[in-house]
Design a protein around this motif. Structure first.
Motif, PDB file in Angstrom:
ATOM      1  N   SER A  35       0.323   5.724   0.129  1.00  0.00           N
ATOM      2  CA  SER A  35       0.663   6.171   1.440  1.00  0.00           C
ATOM      3  C   SER A  35       1.553   7.700   1.748  1.00  0.00           C
ATOM      4  O   SER A  35       1.317   8.216   2.585  1.00  0.00           O
ATOM      5  CB  SER A  35       1.711   5.161   2.205  1.00  0.00           C
ATOM      6  OG  SER A  35       2.868   5.254   1.339  1.00  0.00           O
ATOM      7  N   ILE A  36       2.020   7.988   0.530  1.00  0.00           N
ATOM      8  CA  ILE A  36       3.107   9.198   0.912  1.00  0.00           C
ATOM      9  C   ILE A  36       2.819  10.427  -0.250  1.00  0.00           C
ATOM     10  O   ILE A  36       3.317  10.121  -1.334  1.00  0.00           O
ATOM     11  CB  ILE A  36       4.523   8.874   0.946  1.00  0.00           C
ATOM     12  CG1 ILE A  36       4.878   7.565   1.855  1.00  0.00           C
ATOM     13  CG2 ILE A  36       5.244  10.075   1.380  1.00  0.00           C
ATOM     14  CD1 ILE A  36       6.102   7.194   1.317  1.00  0.00           C
ATOM     15  N   PRO A  37       1.842  11.025   0.080  1.00  0.00           N
ATOM     16  CA  PRO A  37       1.323  11.928  -1.133  1.00  0.00           C
ATOM     17  C   PRO A  37       2.268  13.190  -1.370  1.00  0.00           C
ATOM     18  O   PRO A  37       2.404  13.889  -0.433  1.00  0.00           O
ATOM     19  CB  PRO A  37       0.261  12.580  -0.863  1.00  0.00           C
ATOM     20  CG  PRO A  37      -0.139  12.373   0.844  1.00  0.00           C
ATOM     21  CD  PRO A  37       1.040  11.397   1.275  1.00  0.00           C
ATOM     22  N   ALA A  38       3.543  12.797  -2.150  1.00  0.00           N
ATOM     23  CA  ALA A  38       4.275  14.035  -2.498  1.00  0.00           C
ATOM     24  C   ALA A  38       3.709  14.853  -3.733  1.00  0.00           C
ATOM     25  O   ALA A  38       3.136  14.384  -4.575  1.00  0.00           O
ATOM     26  CB  ALA A  38       5.758  13.352  -2.937  1.00  0.00           C
ATOM     27  N   LYS A  39       4.020  16.167  -3.471  1.00  0.00           N
ATOM     28  CA  LYS A  39       3.814  16.911  -4.412  1.00  0.00           C
ATOM     29  C   LYS A  39       5.094  17.276  -5.767  1.00  0.00           C
ATOM     30  O   LYS A  39       5.965  17.280  -5.415  1.00  0.00           O
ATOM     31  CB  LYS A  39       3.467  18.418  -4.124  1.00  0.00           C
ATOM     32  CG  LYS A  39       2.207  18.512  -3.145  1.00  0.00           C
ATOM     33  CD  LYS A  39       1.071  19.037  -3.969  1.00  0.00           C
ATOM     34  CE  LYS A  39      -0.182  18.868  -3.058  1.00  0.00           C
ATOM     35  NZ  LYS A  39      -1.149  18.083  -3.561  1.00  0.00           N
ATOM     36  N   MET A  40       4.621  17.100  -6.835  1.00  0.00           N
ATOM     37  CA  MET A  40       5.180  17.609  -8.079  1.00  0.00           C
ATOM     38  C   MET A  40       5.900  18.747  -7.784  1.00  0.00           C
ATOM     39  O   MET A  40       5.017  19.797  -7.521  1.00  0.00           O
ATOM     40  CB  MET A  40       4.872  17.085  -9.380  1.00  0.00           C
ATOM     41  CG  MET A  40       5.657  17.356 -10.308  1.00  0.00           C
ATOM     42  SD  MET A  40       5.095  17.162 -12.004  1.00  0.00           S
ATOM     43  CE  MET A  40       6.484  16.020 -12.582  1.00  0.00           C
ATOM     44  N   SER A  72       0.867  -0.971  -0.116  1.00  0.00           N
ATOM     45  CA  SER A  72      -0.032   0.007   0.062  1.00  0.00           C
ATOM     46  C   SER A  72       0.783   1.317   0.068  1.00  0.00           C
ATOM     47  O   SER A  72       0.364   2.469   0.302  1.00  0.00           O
ATOM     48  CB  SER A  72      -1.090   0.000   1.084  1.00  0.00           C
ATOM     49  OG  SER A  72      -0.249  -0.283   2.307  1.00  0.00           O
ATOM     50  N   LEU A  73       2.237   0.995  -0.278  1.00  0.00           N
ATOM     51  CA  LEU A  73       3.168   2.286  -0.228  1.00  0.00           C
ATOM     52  C   LEU A  73       2.607   3.350  -1.296  1.00  0.00           C
ATOM     53  O   LEU A  73       3.012   4.439  -0.938  1.00  0.00           O
ATOM     54  CB  LEU A  73       4.500   1.553  -0.665  1.00  0.00           C
ATOM     55  CG  LEU A  73       5.531   2.870  -0.566  1.00  0.00           C
ATOM     56  CD1 LEU A  73       5.637   3.075   0.988  1.00  0.00           C
ATOM     57  CD2 LEU A  73       6.990   2.141  -0.884  1.00  0.00           C
ATOM     58  N   ASP A  74       1.865   2.826  -2.476  1.00  0.00           N
ATOM     59  CA  ASP A  74       1.650   4.039  -3.640  1.00  0.00           C
ATOM     60  C   ASP A  74       0.717   4.864  -3.048  1.00  0.00           C
ATOM     61  O   ASP A  74       0.557   6.130  -3.313  1.00  0.00           O
ATOM     62  CB  ASP A  74       1.068   3.163  -4.622  1.00  0.00           C
ATOM     63  CG  ASP A  74       1.963   2.801  -5.789  1.00  0.00           C
ATOM     64  OD1 ASP A  74       3.103   3.556  -5.794  1.00  0.00           O
ATOM     65  OD2 ASP A  74       2.014   1.800  -6.141  1.00  0.00           O
TER      66      ASP A  74
END
Lengths: 191, 80
Positions: free
Chosen positions: B61-66, B57-59
């Motif tokens: 999990s970590i909302p990074a912004k471009m 479920s890593l996808d």
């Protein structure tokens, strides 16, 4: 190129909606932020050129991820090819956590973690560390691990895509798991 | 005849393999016996499962912004 302004507008809109999704997907799989950005760019450029192939049968985000995924696999294949067979064979003996009898070496013993499951409040922290630990793996181990665990690919498929033998694959995954576990234990401060 | 007692190295390899495909009956038995007496490998097995579940479920999990600079550059490319 004959993309119409309409298509450009559609793809730009899709970019606004899904850029972060694709960016996240890429940085989790490619250990290089610049390359991740480039891949997202190439993905949208492919999308622009091939928009007529998108029939709208799947969600646009699914279609875009599929394009990106193919590009990532191409990179993986190239990287694995650069990795010589002899290095693959010696990977089993590097970073060894076991002594010559196959017992855990002192100092490499797995220690208990804070809990048997990751609860809500620790989740974000745990994921962040997992991401960091993944990025520290040898590239080829990370690739095998990502294909297996993030993309849920079958062993056979991974071996075929990466042109490695099943026994190479099991060594890669085994070593990757040992290192990830060790790294998580050392970096998960809340333990 | 395979040996009954396996090493920790073999046991951890089996634990990892077990997540992907079923082990043979004799391997299952040998692993079970090893994990019953080896606390370290039992711990490894438990933590290995935690890692697998988290990785799956890593996808999400970590909302990074471009980065903005990249967004602007790509949008410009798309207008060409």
């Amino acid at each position: 190129m004959t993309e119409t302004n309409d298509t450009k507008k559609i793809i730009s809109d899709l970019f606004h909606q899904h850029a972060d999704l694709l960016y996240n997907y890429a940085i989790t799989r490619i250990n290089d932020l610049q390359q991740a950005e480039d891949l997202v760019q190439e993905t949208f450029i492919s999308a622009l050129k091939n928009y007529e192939n998108f029939k709208g049968e799947s969600k646009a985000s699914t279609w875009l991820i599929a394009i990106l995924k193919n590009k990532i696999i191409d990179i993986y294949r190239k990287k694995v090819r650069e990795f010589k067979q002899e290095s693959l064979d010696t990977l089993a003996f590097t970073d060894n956590y076991f002594d010559e009898k196959g017992h855990w070496k002192k100092g490499s013993y797995p220690g208990p973690w804070k809990s048997d499951a990751i609860d809500e409040q620790d989740r974000d922290e745990f994921y962040k560390i997992l991401q960091k630990c993944l990025s520290r793996l040898k590239e080829i181990q990370r690739i095998a691990f990502v294909m297996k665990h993030l993309d849920d690919a079958e062993t056979e498929e991974i071996c075929k895509e990466l042109e490695i033998t099943a026994s190479n694959y099991w060594v890669l995954i085994h070593r990757a798991k040992l290192q990830l576990r060790d790294c998580l234990e050392k970096n998960w401060i809340n333990v | 005849m395979k040996k009954v007692m396996i090493s920790c190295e073999e046991a951890t390899a089996m634990v990892v393999k077990k997540h992907s495909e079923p082990l043979t009956f004799s391997d299952r038995l040998r692993l079970w016996m090893h994990l019953a007496i080896c606390k370290l490998c039992a711990l490894f097995a438990k933590q290995s499962q935690i890692i697998d579940e988290a990785a799956a479920s890593l996808d999400e999990s970590i909302p990074a912004k471009m980065p903005e600079s990249a967004r602007a550059r790509i949008l410009q490319e798309l207008q060409k």
